[in-house]
Design an enzyme around this catalytic site. Structure first.
Site, PDB file in Angstrom:
ATOM      1  N   HIS A  29     -12.736 -10.078   6.922  1.00  0.00           N
ATOM      2  CA  HIS A  29     -14.160 -10.483   6.605  1.00  0.00           C
ATOM      3  C   HIS A  29     -13.641 -11.233   5.121  1.00  0.00           C
ATOM      4  O   HIS A  29     -13.460 -10.512   4.044  1.00  0.00           O
ATOM      5  CB  HIS A  29     -14.993  -9.273   6.273  1.00  0.00           C
ATOM      6  CG  HIS A  29     -16.093  -9.411   5.650  1.00  0.00           C
ATOM      7  ND1 HIS A  29     -17.139 -10.247   6.266  1.00  0.00           N
ATOM      8  CD2 HIS A  29     -16.743  -9.267   4.492  1.00  0.00           C
ATOM      9  CE1 HIS A  29     -18.457 -10.199   5.627  1.00  0.00           C
ATOM     10  NE2 HIS A  29     -18.163  -9.462   4.551  1.00  0.00           N
TER      11      HIS A  29
ATOM     12  N   ASP B 117     -21.770  -6.838   7.459  1.00  0.00           N
ATOM     13  CA  ASP B 117     -21.588  -6.336   5.956  1.00  0.00           C
ATOM     14  C   ASP B 117     -23.061  -6.561   5.064  1.00  0.00           C
ATOM     15  O   ASP B 117     -23.092  -6.780   4.105  1.00  0.00           O
ATOM     16  CB  ASP B 117     -20.345  -7.069   5.180  1.00  0.00           C
ATOM     17  CG  ASP B 117     -20.268  -6.542   4.025  1.00  0.00           C
ATOM     18  OD1 ASP B 117     -20.361  -5.099   3.982  1.00  0.00           O
ATOM     19  OD2 ASP B 117     -19.892  -7.025   2.866  1.00  0.00           O
TER      20      ASP B 117
END
Length: 819
Positions: A184, A305
């Site tokens: 990420h 997220d």
């Protein structure tokens, strides 16, 4: 945020023939190794990447002397915060290079250590009631007895003992973990957009390098949406010349099915605040890119997220060809534990998507025994499904998987006592889950994150810029479409609009629009909004000129007129301001049809003008035949009546338009959070700087103005406006904000009885409780909304509208807007 370059000249001793040779580099800054003018691997100490393999077995034919270049950044994996990760960057930060060495790597010792780590974790974590924990413990003990660290010939026997344990197989009912490499990368957060470009290159070069030696490795790249930023979006087009070789290698591994694009959107956007049209454009631009670059669209929406997920997303996903969704962020809930890991998520229109939360509650696993056991134990849908995702690799600041993570999982692929672990793909996982889905539960409505409620309000200028630019692009597209439809030679500005949309979509990244980023990112974002406003105004002017050429050239002798355009889909009657013959602003009441125009010449006289009266006690009343209001000298709204109903909207003895200041000292995430205990610190704003005074005495418009002191050093000036024939009261508020760790809201107690309030969301609305009966209710003490929230009972209600705010709440009968 600058980088420096090291030229590294290496000379490998001939005596190291047949040995594995590494280049060791340890620094507190992120680095990238370049070889033969190509980026080959990232170096990040925090991401456990401190060595570059020069050769796995030195041959005489290989070059023993070579030159590498290392580009070293001053920032670490999580930026350059002074004192803590989320502190502002340290302008005096220095980077230290602590080690640069040429070494022989002993792979036999490394493999022994990994064996021992897995065995000891099994012994420690499987528990005394499990015989496998004792088998692992005794095997580790035997290995220590067999192995003589000074005699490498004893290593194979020790390793054979470990292999015997790892090769004992599981039963058929064992849970299967689908492991996928992951990395990420926040498009901007504790670092600016430009640094993200280097983070992507470091991380993806490392992943590609791993794939070349581990053909089984799969990597789900949820930020390939960054490749358009890197390789296509115009503001970063220069990067294409920096990493074309890396991009070509990525495309090769995409074709092999190892480097897997997931996501489907332009960037990993915030899941709450973008408008419905913005969300559609995120999918449109993302899916179009995947189709163009890789010949297919994404079937999984991957948003691990973001700070909550709108109830409209399932419908938008289905409309964009996506039926699968993965996230893990709700594991961050501060109050309630979300009851599922695999379920169907249903949106406001009934659309459903198969949704999976990795039960390990992370997108940055390291392949450890503890994480595998947690994945199985944590799974809240045991018995319904027997498969789950496991995302491994360093994330947020990039980094990605490591060789050690892969080596750990190879030992656990099918070992009795542990879940099965297979390197997999998102499609393989979701295909199995679809086959097992008959017993799954359904969650209806939003996926509300019980944390980070402050992100609906943090950085007011970013919120205002987003809303204004969404409106500007809407208006440009409406007017340009009408101009094309008129059949003239007008050219629809498709490429210009795509550039402006991509700037706006970039700023909707989930740490930019929420305001949870460093000042440098805020400055970049505000510059992009300025560019959208500038270019959007120009495109709008060109469309109007084409659309209304004849109307803008009045015939000789005709009286002066004003062209008024309505870009909304309903007829509107409103008071507008226009330049008069002497250049001064004059008011006019106009009616303009849906998606149409009107020429205003003679002013339209309202059936009842606005009457403004000052009372003896200093209060002021305003009335327009539709509503009547009374305001006290502090600007409080003491009465609001809808005249036809004969009902007052404000309870007796209550003040609406009441500003209140709260302490804002969260537990940790300062820009992100506002905690429920802030409500206990409420202080009404009572310091009057300028009492209420009349600024427009009536007719087409009546208005009053007052000023308050807020906190120690901030000021607030508000103009309250009532227009002729208008069923609402307008509040234009200007705040000069100089407070720290304070939260300003405005409250409207209303005389309405309802257990639910209604909030606008993307292409629809959502009801939330106006009470705190359960922990699920009070966890929503601060929520998000778009342009309005409403409290209604049968036949009567009050709505609070805004043009640039998102944070709101409705508790009992009080509507509150966070400023």
């Amino acid at each position: 945020w600058e980088t420096c370059w090291f030229k590294v000249e290496l000379s490998i001793p001939p005596a190291w023939a047949g040995r594995e040779v590494h280049f060791i580099w340890e620094s507190d800054g992120e680095g990238m190794v370049w070889r033969d003018a190509q980026p080959v691997q990232g170096l990040t100490k925090e991401g456990e990447k401190t060595s570059y393999i020069l050769t796995r077995s030195l041959k005489e034919s290989e070059p023993h002397s070579l030159t590498l270049y290392v580009e070293l950044a001053c920032n670490g994996l999580f930026g350059a915060g002074k004192g803590s990760m989320i502190a502002p960057p340290d302008p005096d930060r220095r980077v230290t290079l602590s080690k640069a060495e040429l070494v022989v790597f002993n792979r036999d010792v490394y493999e022994l250590l990994v064996d021992m780590e897995i065995l000891l974790d099994m012994a420690q974590l499987l528990g005394e009631e499990n015989q496998r924990s004792f088998q692992a413990l005794y095997t580790a003990n035997q290995m220590v007895n067999v192995c003589d660290v000074t005699d490498p010939s004893t290593f194979p026997a020790a390793r054979a003992l470990a292999a015997a344990i790892f090769s004992q197989r599981n039963g058929e009912s064992q849970h299967t973990i689908h492991a996928m490499g992951h990395c990420h990368i926040d498009s901007a957060w504790l670092w600016p957009y430009e640094e993200t470009i280097r983070k992507c290159a470091r991380s993806w070069a490392t992943v590609v390098h791993l794939m070349e030696h581990n053909p089984e490795l799969t990597f789900a790249c949820s930020q390939l949406g960054l490749i358009p930023v890197l390789w296509q979006a115009q503001q970063f087009q220069w990067v294409q010349s920096c990493y074309p070789g890396l991009y070509a290698r990525i495309q090769d591994f995409v074709a092999k099915g190892q480097f897997i694009p997931v996501g489907g959107t332009w960037v990993e956007m915030d899941g709450n605040l973008p408008s419905g049209e913005s969300m559609v454009r995120q999918f449109l631009q993302g899916q179009r890119f995947f189709q163009e670059q890789f010949g297919r669209i994404c079937s999984e929406f991957w948003l691990p997220d973001t700070f909550g997920y709108s109830a409209q997303l399932p419908q938008l996903m289905r409309g964009c060809g996506i039926q699968r969704f993965l996230t893990q962020k709700l594991s961050w809930n501060l109050v309630n534990s979300f009851p599922h890991h695999t379920f169907f998520w249903e949106g406001i229109d009934g659309s459903q998507v198969l949704t999976h939360f990795p039960p390990g509650d992370s997108y940055g696993m390291h392949g450890r025994v503890e994480e595998m056991l947690k994945t199985v134990k944590n799974n809240k849908d045991k018995g319904r499904v027997n498969h789950s995702a496991f995302l491994f690799g360093f994330g947020d600041g990039g980094g990605g998987p490591t060789q050690k993570m892969l080596d750990r999982m190879k030992r656990m692929s099918n070992t009795d006592g542990l879940p099965r672990v297979q390197i997999s793909t998102p499609d393989q996982l979701f295909s199995v889950l679809e086959k097992e889905s008959s017993q799954l539960c359904t969650w209806v409505g939003e996926l509300f994150l019980e944390l980070h409620n402050g992100t609906y309000t943090t950085q007011a200028q970013i919120k205002k810029g987003n809303r204004e630019c969404e409106r500007i692009l809407h208006d440009v597209e409406v007017l340009s479409s009408l101009a094309v439809a008129q059949g003239r030679a007008f050219q629809y500005p498709a490429s210009q609009l795509q550039r402006l949309w991509r700037l706006l979509l970039l700023n909707q990244f989930h740490d930019v629009l929420p305001g949870s980023c460093i000042q440098l990112v805020v400055e970049d974002a505000l510059q992009y909004y300025t560019e959208i406003r500038r270019a959007g105004a120009q495109l709008q002017e060109e469309a109007v000129q084409s659309l209304c050429t004849d109307l803008l050239q009045p015939e000789a002798g005709s009286s002066p007129s004003t062209l008024v355009l309505n870009t909304l889909s309903w007829e509107r009657t409103e008071v507008i301001s226009r330049p008069g013959p002497d250049g001064a602003e004059t008011l006019a009441l106009v009616t303009v049809p849906s998606m149409g125009y009107a020429l205003v010449q003679e002013p339209f006289v309202p059936p009842q003008p606005v009457a403004v009266r000052k009372q003896e006690d200093g209060s002021i009343t305003m009335e327009n035949g539709v509503i009547a209001v009374c305001l006290d000298t502090m600007g409080h709204l003491t009465s609001l009546q809808l005249l036809d109903s004969g009902r007052s909207s404000i309870p007796d003895g209550c003040y609406a338009n009441q500003f209140a200041l709260f302490d804002d000292v969260p537990l940790y995430w300062d820009a992100w959070d506002v905690m429920d205990y802030h409500l206990e610190t409420r202080k009404p704003v009572t310091a009057l700087l300028k009492p209420l005074e009349i600024t427009l005495a009536g007719g087409l418009r009546g208005s009053v103005r007052f000023s308050l002191q807020v906190g120690k050093s901030s000021t607030l000036t508000q103009e309250i406006i009532l227009d002729a024939m208008c069923p609402y009261l307008r509040f234009q508020t200007q705040v000069e904000w100089k407070e720290a760790h304070k939260f300003l809201k405005v409250e409207f107690p209303v005389q309405v009885r309802s257990t639910n309030a209604t909030y606008e969301i993307q292409f629809g609305h959502l009801q939330r409780p106006a009470h705190w009966n359960t922990s699920w209710d009070w966890a929503r003490f601060e929520v998000w909304a778009h342009k309005w929230l409403d409290l209604s009972e049968h036949g009567f209600g009050v709505a609070l509208l805004n043009d640039c705010k998102y944070g709101a709440s409705a508790h009992r009968n009080i509507l509150s807007l966070s400023l």
